[in-house]
Design a protein around this motif. Structure first.
Motif, PDB file in Angstrom:
ATOM      1  N   ILE A  96       0.834  -1.202   0.000  1.00 28.78           N
ATOM      2  CA  ILE A  96       0.000   0.000   0.000  1.00 28.78           C
ATOM      3  C   ILE A  96       0.867   1.250   0.000  1.00 28.78           C
ATOM      4  CG2 ILE A  96      -1.605   1.348   1.412  1.00 28.78           C
ATOM      5  CD1 ILE A  96      -2.813  -1.289   2.302  1.00 28.78           C
ATOM      6  N   LEU A  97       1.872   1.262   0.868  1.00 26.85           N
ATOM      7  CA  LEU A  97       2.732   2.443   0.957  1.00 26.85           C
ATOM      8  C   LEU A  97       3.510   2.661  -0.341  1.00 26.85           C
ATOM      9  CD1 LEU A  97       4.053   1.947   4.595  1.00 26.85           C
ATOM     10  CD2 LEU A  97       2.232   3.454   3.817  1.00 26.85           C
ATOM     11  N   VAL A  98       3.981   1.589  -0.948  1.00 23.50           N
ATOM     12  CA  VAL A  98       4.691   1.721  -2.228  1.00 23.50           C
ATOM     13  C   VAL A  98       3.737   2.197  -3.318  1.00 23.50           C
ATOM     14  CG1 VAL A  98       5.910   0.436  -4.029  1.00 23.50           C
ATOM     15  CG2 VAL A  98       6.463   0.052  -1.633  1.00 23.50           C
ATOM     16  N   LEU A  99       2.510   1.703  -3.317  1.00 24.19           N
ATOM     17  CA  LEU A  99       1.527   2.109  -4.316  1.00 24.19           C
ATOM     18  C   LEU A  99       1.244   3.601  -4.240  1.00 24.19           C
ATOM     19  CD1 LEU A  99      -0.550   1.092  -6.483  1.00 24.19           C
ATOM     20  CD2 LEU A  99      -2.195   0.925  -4.608  1.00 24.19           C
ATOM     21  N   VAL A 100       0.979   4.095  -3.038  1.00 23.06           N
ATOM     22  CA  VAL A 100       0.705   5.526  -2.873  1.00 23.06           C
ATOM     23  C   VAL A 100       1.931   6.352  -3.219  1.00 23.06           C
ATOM     24  CG1 VAL A 100       0.055   7.292  -1.197  1.00 23.06           C
ATOM     25  CG2 VAL A 100      -1.054   5.056  -1.145  1.00 23.06           C
ATOM     26  N   ARG A 101       3.099   5.875  -2.823  1.00 23.82           N
ATOM     27  CA  ARG A 101       4.335   6.606  -3.109  1.00 23.82           C
ATOM     28  C   ARG A 101       4.592   6.682  -4.606  1.00 23.82           C
ATOM     29  NH1 ARG A 101       9.175   7.346   0.000  1.00 23.82           N
ATOM     30  NH2 ARG A 101      10.991   7.691  -1.321  1.00 23.82           N
ATOM     31  N   THR A 102       4.335   5.600  -5.332  1.00 18.87           N
ATOM     32  CA  THR A 102       4.588   5.590  -6.768  1.00 18.87           C
ATOM     33  C   THR A 102       3.614   6.484  -7.517  1.00 18.87           C
ATOM     34  OG1 THR A 102       5.413   3.319  -6.580  1.00 18.87           O
ATOM     35  CG2 THR A 102       4.857   4.099  -8.779  1.00 18.87           C
ATOM     36  N   VAL A 103       2.336   6.445  -7.144  1.00 20.94           N
ATOM     37  CA  VAL A 103       1.348   7.291  -7.814  1.00 20.94           C
ATOM     38  C   VAL A 103       1.663   8.764  -7.594  1.00 20.94           C
ATOM     39  CG1 VAL A 103      -1.097   7.933  -7.859  1.00 20.94           C
ATOM     40  CG2 VAL A 103      -0.446   5.538  -7.725  1.00 20.94           C
ATOM     41  N   GLY A 104       2.171   9.112  -6.420  1.00 18.57           N
ATOM     42  CA  GLY A 104       2.485  10.501  -6.133  1.00 18.57           C
ATOM     43  C   GLY A 104       3.900  10.917  -6.478  1.00 18.57           C
ATOM     44  N   MET A 105       4.737   9.998  -6.958  1.00 16.84           N
ATOM     45  CA  MET A 105       6.120  10.338  -7.281  1.00 16.84           C
ATOM     46  C   MET A 105       6.181  11.232  -8.510  1.00 16.84           C
ATOM     47  SD  MET A 105       9.335  10.216  -6.663  1.00 16.84           S
ATOM     48  CE  MET A 105       9.421   8.986  -5.364  1.00 16.84           C
ATOM     49  N   PHE A 106       6.783  12.394  -8.370  1.00 10.37           N
ATOM     50  CA  PHE A 106       6.881  13.337  -9.481  1.00 10.37           C
ATOM     51  C   PHE A 106       8.292  13.423 -10.041  1.00 10.37           C
ATOM     52  CE2 PHE A 106       7.993  17.666 -10.861  1.00 10.37           C
ATOM     53  CZ  PHE A 106       7.181  17.760 -11.975  1.00 10.37           C
ATOM     54  N   GLU A 107       9.291  13.619  -9.184  1.00  7.21           N
ATOM     55  CA  GLU A 107      10.630  13.930  -9.668  1.00  7.21           C
ATOM     56  C   GLU A 107      11.200  12.831 -10.561  1.00  7.21           C
ATOM     57  OE1 GLU A 107       9.679  13.880  -6.540  1.00  7.21           O
ATOM     58  OE2 GLU A 107      10.406  15.627  -5.395  1.00  7.21           O
ATOM     59  N   LEU A 108      11.231  11.594 -10.051  1.00  5.85           N
ATOM     60  CA  LEU A 108      11.831  10.504 -10.813  1.00  5.85           C
ATOM     61  C   LEU A 108      11.055  10.236 -12.099  1.00  5.85           C
ATOM     62  CD1 LEU A 108      12.698   8.008  -7.936  1.00  5.85           C
ATOM     63  CD2 LEU A 108      14.198   9.661  -9.052  1.00  5.85           C
ATOM     64  N   THR A 109       9.724  10.254 -12.020  1.00  4.37           N
ATOM     65  CA  THR A 109       8.918   9.980 -13.206  1.00  4.37           C
ATOM     66  C   THR A 109       9.071  11.082 -14.241  1.00  4.37           C
ATOM     67  OG1 THR A 109       7.332   8.828 -11.791  1.00  4.37           O
ATOM     68  CG2 THR A 109       6.591   9.440 -13.995  1.00  4.37           C
ATOM     69  N   PHE A 110       9.109  12.325 -13.813  1.00  2.66           N
ATOM     70  CA  PHE A 110       9.220  13.447 -14.743  1.00  2.66           C
ATOM     71  C   PHE A 110      10.528  13.411 -15.528  1.00  2.66           C
ATOM     72  CE2 PHE A 110      10.750  17.801 -15.496  1.00  2.66           C
ATOM     73  CZ  PHE A 110       9.777  18.243 -16.388  1.00  2.66           C
ATOM     74  N   LEU A 111      11.608  12.949 -14.898  1.00  2.90           N
ATOM     75  CA  LEU A 111      12.915  12.978 -15.563  1.00  2.90           C
ATOM     76  C   LEU A 111      13.022  11.977 -16.704  1.00  2.90           C
ATOM     77  CD1 LEU A 111      15.242  13.327 -12.436  1.00  2.90           C
ATOM     78  CD2 LEU A 111      14.754  15.081 -14.145  1.00  2.90           C
ATOM     79  N   VAL A 112      12.256  10.887 -16.667  1.00  2.17           N
ATOM     80  CA  VAL A 112      12.424   9.837 -17.681  1.00  2.17           C
ATOM     81  C   VAL A 112      11.162   9.581 -18.491  1.00  2.17           C
ATOM     82  CG1 VAL A 112      14.236   8.685 -16.355  1.00  2.17           C
ATOM     83  CG2 VAL A 112      11.855   8.019 -16.034  1.00  2.17           C
ATOM     84  N   SER A 113      10.057  10.249 -18.177  1.00  2.00           N
ATOM     85  CA  SER A 113       8.800   9.978 -18.879  1.00  2.00           C
ATOM     86  C   SER A 113       8.635  10.914 -20.068  1.00  2.00           C
ATOM     87  CB  SER A 113       7.610  10.134 -17.924  1.00  2.00           C
ATOM     88  OG  SER A 113       7.497  11.475 -17.488  1.00  2.00           O
ATOM     89  N   GLY A 114       7.637  10.613 -20.868  1.00  2.00           N
ATOM     90  CA  GLY A 114       7.337  11.405 -22.053  1.00  2.00           C
ATOM     91  C   GLY A 114       5.940  11.073 -22.547  1.00  2.00           C
ATOM     92  N   PRO A 115       5.602  11.484 -23.766  1.00  2.00           N
ATOM     93  CA  PRO A 115       4.276  11.146 -24.308  1.00  2.00           C
ATOM     94  C   PRO A 115       4.059   9.635 -24.326  1.00  2.00           C
ATOM     95  CG  PRO A 115       5.362  12.806 -25.659  1.00  2.00           C
ATOM     96  CD  PRO A 115       6.389  12.334 -24.675  1.00  2.00           C
TER      97      PRO A 115
END
Length: 306
Positions: free
Chosen positions: A225-244
């Motif tokens: 549960i804690l990992v799930l909530v943390r991943t959905v709310g993670m911005f920095e790491l996802t923003f650096l490698v994500s795209g369209p």
């Protein structure tokens, strides 16, 4: 001649001072008078909750308002901002990516983290404290400090702006989080249970899957549960490698806010924010449907007593 028994005259008792009455209060009684520090803490919590509720209400009202210039409430109401945001930013695909990435990170983190935490709980080896401290670094350090080197490696291997990169970078803090969460939980389980199973002829795999796994389910679900909530709310790491095609919902909200110099309608951003908050609440509600933190604490206490 009958004699009458004389009754002693009632004696007057002196009034008990207020301070003495407080001292004579029963041990279970609570004093209604609270200290100034207690009132200060409650006042601070009340102010925080009022501000938080005000922000949420303002965003929700803004997501339904068409014109809002002259008063406290919009002059016109409409729900078209939600349909506009859904089609304008392809939120169906974005929410699907968010949920898929979150569950993939949870599954891999549990599959890797639980056996690793078992080794840390049951085995002593040189450098064990150093390894434990190493697992603490991704949790204690700000994600941006190791996110930039991770993003550089991902782009160097051609994984940038892909779902694989988003999952991999989110595993860096998630696996140590599961390990540090599950290690104390495993340590509370009596090792004699495993010894008894091995004496009955069970292999290591059977001990882990048939004996330990049922005992570890509350801890695994809590860590998931804690990992799930943390991943959905993670911005920095996802923003650096994500795209369209690989942006999660929180990153999509940021890109919508900053696209074309903030040219998107404010109500569209508010509608996306409400959807994000609703998604988080739904995830928490579904997760807490299967995990009760009170039962988790009680289970750990029972294992400790055994």
């Amino acid at each position: 001649m009958a004699t009458t028994a004389s009754t002693p005259a009632p004696t007057a008792t002196a009034p008990v001072p207020r301070k003495a009455r407080k001292a004579q209060a029963l041990p279970g009684e609570r004093s209604l008078a609270a200290s100034p520090s207690t009132w200060f803490v409650w006042a601070g919590m009340a102010v925080f909750l009022v501000f938080l509720a005000g922000i949420i209400v303002a965003v929700v009202v803004d997501s339904f308002g068409r014109q809002w210039f002259t008063g406290w409430l919009p002059a016109e109401w409409a729900s078209s901002w939600y349909s506009g945001a859904w089609s304008r930013f392809s939120l169906g695909e974005v929410i699907g990516v968010t949920v898929g990435v979150a569950f993939a990170v949870v599954a891999i983190s549990v599959l890797v983290g639980v056996p690793a935490s078992y080794l840390l709980a049951r085995r002593n080896f040189p450098g064990k404290k150093a390894v434990t401290a190493l697992f603490l670094l991704p949790i204690l350090m700000p994600p941006i400090t190791y996110g930039i080197p991770l993003a550089t490696v991902m782009y160097a291997f051609g994984l940038g702006r892909t779902l694989v990169a988003v999952v991999l970078v989110n595993l860096v803090p998630s696996i140590p989080f599961v390990i540090l969460t599950m290690t104390p939980f495993i340590e509370q389980i009596n090792p004699s249970i495993e010894s008894a199973a091995r004496m009955c002829g069970a292999s290591i795999r059977q001990v882990f899957t048939r004996v330990l796994a049922p005992l570890l389910i509350p801890g695994i679900l809590a860590a998931g549960i804690l990992v799930l909530v943390r991943t959905v709310g993670m911005f920095e790491l996802t923003f650096l490698v994500s795209g369209p095609g690989s942006d999660t919902l929180v990153v999509s909200i940021y890109r919508a806010m900053t696209s074309a110099g903030g040219g998107e309608a404010r109500q569209l951003i508010s509608a996306m924010s409400v959807m994000y908050t609703a998604t988080m609440l739904i995830i928490l509600a579904v997760a807490l449907r299967f995990v009760n933190p009170t039962q988790l604490v009680a289970r750990v206490k029972e294992n400790r007593e055994d």
